[in-house]
Design a protein around this motif. Structure first.
Motif, PDB file in Angstrom:
ATOM      1  N   GLN A  36       0.867  -1.199  -0.193  1.00 55.21           N
ATOM      2  CA  GLN A  36       0.260   0.338  -0.008  1.00 55.21           C
ATOM      3  C   GLN A  36       0.755   1.106  -0.326  1.00 55.21           C
ATOM      4  N   LYS A  38       2.846   2.858  -1.881  1.00 57.22           N
ATOM      5  CA  LYS A  38       2.526   3.605  -3.245  1.00 57.22           C
ATOM      6  C   LYS A  38       1.458   4.599  -3.120  1.00 57.22           C
ATOM      7  N   TYR A  39       0.339   3.904  -2.269  1.00 58.33           N
ATOM      8  CA  TYR A  39      -0.865   4.422  -2.582  1.00 58.33           C
ATOM      9  C   TYR A  39      -1.394   5.405  -1.833  1.00 58.33           C
ATOM     10  N   HIS A  40      -0.673   5.515  -0.601  1.00 60.05           N
ATOM     11  CA  HIS A  40      -0.792   6.463   0.674  1.00 60.05           C
ATOM     12  C   HIS A  40       0.649   7.434   1.174  1.00 60.05           C
ATOM     13  N   ALA A 159      -7.325   0.375   1.736  1.00 55.34           N
ATOM     14  CA  ALA A 159      -7.944   0.804   0.983  1.00 55.34           C
ATOM     15  C   ALA A 159      -9.450   1.013   0.161  1.00 55.34           C
TER      16      ALA A 159
END
Length: 172
Positions: A36, A38-40, A159
């Motif tokens: 996660q 790279k998304y947060h 997510a």
């Protein structure tokens, strides 16, 4: 994983078995971070650990942990019938029951967990590489998939949550 206050006997046993088999909460949190980060942008291991901890409170997850680890231990003790014994010992590629048990964990938090699980199962980062190493003498046919599934479920939970709330409010 030593803090067992206000937890059911099933949850306590599931957490205990993970620890006894060499898997710590932080090991799984690192997998969540791997999936996660790279998304947060401001994701921390603390937030990842919180999401893993929440996944471990689910009865379906606890049952999968107990079932899978018990089968691994029975295989180590050579207490399974053939050809199942050999199949689990070598983690036969076409034997998919280990993944089916893991999918019961992944499904707790929705379909995004399925892609997370497939990805991490192929990559085998961190603790998954260690669990998948057959040279230790231990059998982790089920455990490696269960740990990957817990990480995938925790990633899905993260997510699906409002990232702002999840980073500041860890008691959800």
């Amino acid at each position: 994983m030593a803090n067992y206050t206000k937890k059911s006997e099933l949850e306590v046993k599931a957490r205990q078995l993970l620890t006894e088999r060499g898997v710590e909460l932080d090991d799984i949190a690192e997998l969540v971070y791997y999936l996660q980060s790279k998304y947060h942008e401001n994701l921390t291991l603390e937030v990842c650990r919180h999401n893993v901890d929440r996944v471990l409170t689910k009865r379906e997850v606890q049952n999968a942990i107990l079932t899978g680890i018990e089968l691994d231990m029975l295989a180590e003790q050579k207490k399974l019938v053939e050809p199942l014994q050999k199949t689990i010992e070598i983690d036969e590629g076409l034997y998919g029951i280990d993944e089916v048990i893991a999918l019961s964990i992944v499904n707790v938090y929705g379909s995004i967990g399925l892609t997370n699980f497939g990805y991490i199962d192929k990559q085998k980062p961190g603790i998954l590489q260690k669990l998948n190493d057959k040279s230790s003498g231990q059998i982790h046919t089920f455990l490696d998939d269960i740990v990957g599934a817990i990480a995938a479920a925790a990633s899905s939970r993260l997510a699906h949550s409002d990232a702002e709330d999840e980073h500041t409010e860890l008691d959800n």
